[in-house]
Design a protein around this motif. Sequence first.
Motif, PDB file in Angstrom:
ATOM      1  N   HIS A  26     -17.649  -7.270   2.242  1.00  0.00           N
ATOM      2  CA  HIS A  26     -18.821  -6.576   1.720  1.00  0.00           C
ATOM      3  C   HIS A  26     -19.781  -6.234   2.848  1.00  0.00           C
ATOM      4  O   HIS A  26     -19.671  -6.739   3.962  1.00  0.00           O
ATOM      5  CB  HIS A  26     -19.516  -7.416   0.626  1.00  0.00           C
ATOM      6  N   PHE A  27     -20.700  -5.351   2.541  1.00  0.00           N
ATOM      7  CA  PHE A  27     -21.654  -4.844   3.517  1.00  0.00           C
ATOM      8  C   PHE A  27     -22.965  -5.591   3.349  1.00  0.00           C
ATOM      9  O   PHE A  27     -23.515  -5.652   2.251  1.00  0.00           O
ATOM     10  CB  PHE A  27     -21.861  -3.343   3.289  1.00  0.00           C
ATOM     11  N   LYS A  28     -23.451  -6.187   4.433  1.00  0.00           N
ATOM     12  CA  LYS A  28     -24.700  -6.942   4.365  1.00  0.00           C
ATOM     13  C   LYS A  28     -25.478  -6.761   5.659  1.00  0.00           C
ATOM     14  O   LYS A  28     -25.003  -7.127   6.732  1.00  0.00           O
ATOM     15  CB  LYS A  28     -24.406  -8.413   4.123  1.00  0.00           C
ATOM     16  N   ILE A  29     -26.648  -6.185   5.554  1.00  0.00           N
ATOM     17  CA  ILE A  29     -27.573  -5.990   6.678  1.00  0.00           C
ATOM     18  C   ILE A  29     -26.872  -5.348   7.882  1.00  0.00           C
ATOM     19  O   ILE A  29     -26.744  -5.931   8.944  1.00  0.00           O
ATOM     20  CB  ILE A  29     -28.267  -7.313   7.084  1.00  0.00           C
ATOM     21  N   ASN A  30     -26.387  -4.144   7.691  1.00  0.00           N
ATOM     22  CA  ASN A  30     -25.767  -3.328   8.747  1.00  0.00           C
ATOM     23  C   ASN A  30     -24.527  -3.957   9.381  1.00  0.00           C
ATOM     24  O   ASN A  30     -24.174  -3.646  10.508  1.00  0.00           O
ATOM     25  CB  ASN A  30     -26.779  -2.991   9.839  1.00  0.00           C
ATOM     26  N   ARG A  31     -23.860  -4.837   8.667  1.00  0.00           N
ATOM     27  CA  ARG A  31     -22.640  -5.470   9.161  1.00  0.00           C
ATOM     28  C   ARG A  31     -21.655  -5.631   8.014  1.00  0.00           C
ATOM     29  O   ARG A  31     -22.027  -5.674   6.852  1.00  0.00           O
ATOM     30  CB  ARG A  31     -22.940  -6.878   9.700  1.00  0.00           C
ATOM     31  N   PHE A  32     -20.383  -5.749   8.359  1.00  0.00           N
ATOM     32  CA  PHE A  32     -19.360  -6.090   7.383  1.00  0.00           C
ATOM     33  C   PHE A  32     -19.182  -7.598   7.420  1.00  0.00           C
ATOM     34  O   PHE A  32     -19.092  -8.195   8.491  1.00  0.00           O
ATOM     35  CB  PHE A  32     -18.036  -5.398   7.709  1.00  0.00           C
TER      36      PHE A  32
END
Length: 109
Positions: A64-70
Motif C-alpha cells: 500500500h501507499f503511505k506518505i510518498n512511499r510504498f
Amino acid sequence: MNIKDRGNKKWTSLMLVEHRKRLQELKENEGQLEKPELDEQLKAAINYKLIKAFEEKLKLEIIHFKINRFKKNRGYLAAINTKDKYILLSQNHKKEKIFLENLIDLKIL
C-alpha cells in the motif's frame, strides 16, 4: 592524481538565485513517489482477494501507499470496514489501519 571535487559549490557563484532554489527543491523531492491509479479490473481483483482472505482467514501480503512511499505488510485481516473504507490488518498482536484507496497490490500467501 587526487582531485577534490566540491560538487555544485564551484558553480554557485555562476548560478541565479532561482536556479539554486530549484536545485534545493529537487533534492528535497527526490525520494518522493506518486501514488499510481488502479484500473477497475485490478480493484475488482483486490476486492475479491480481500473477501476470500477474510472469509477463509488466509495470510496476506499487502502493498500500500503511505506518505510518498510504498509499504509492504503481512498479516491476517481482522476487519473490513466498508462504511469508512478501510481494513484492519492484524500482525503480531498489532493492528494496522489501511485505507482501501491506498491499496496497490494484494497477495494471498
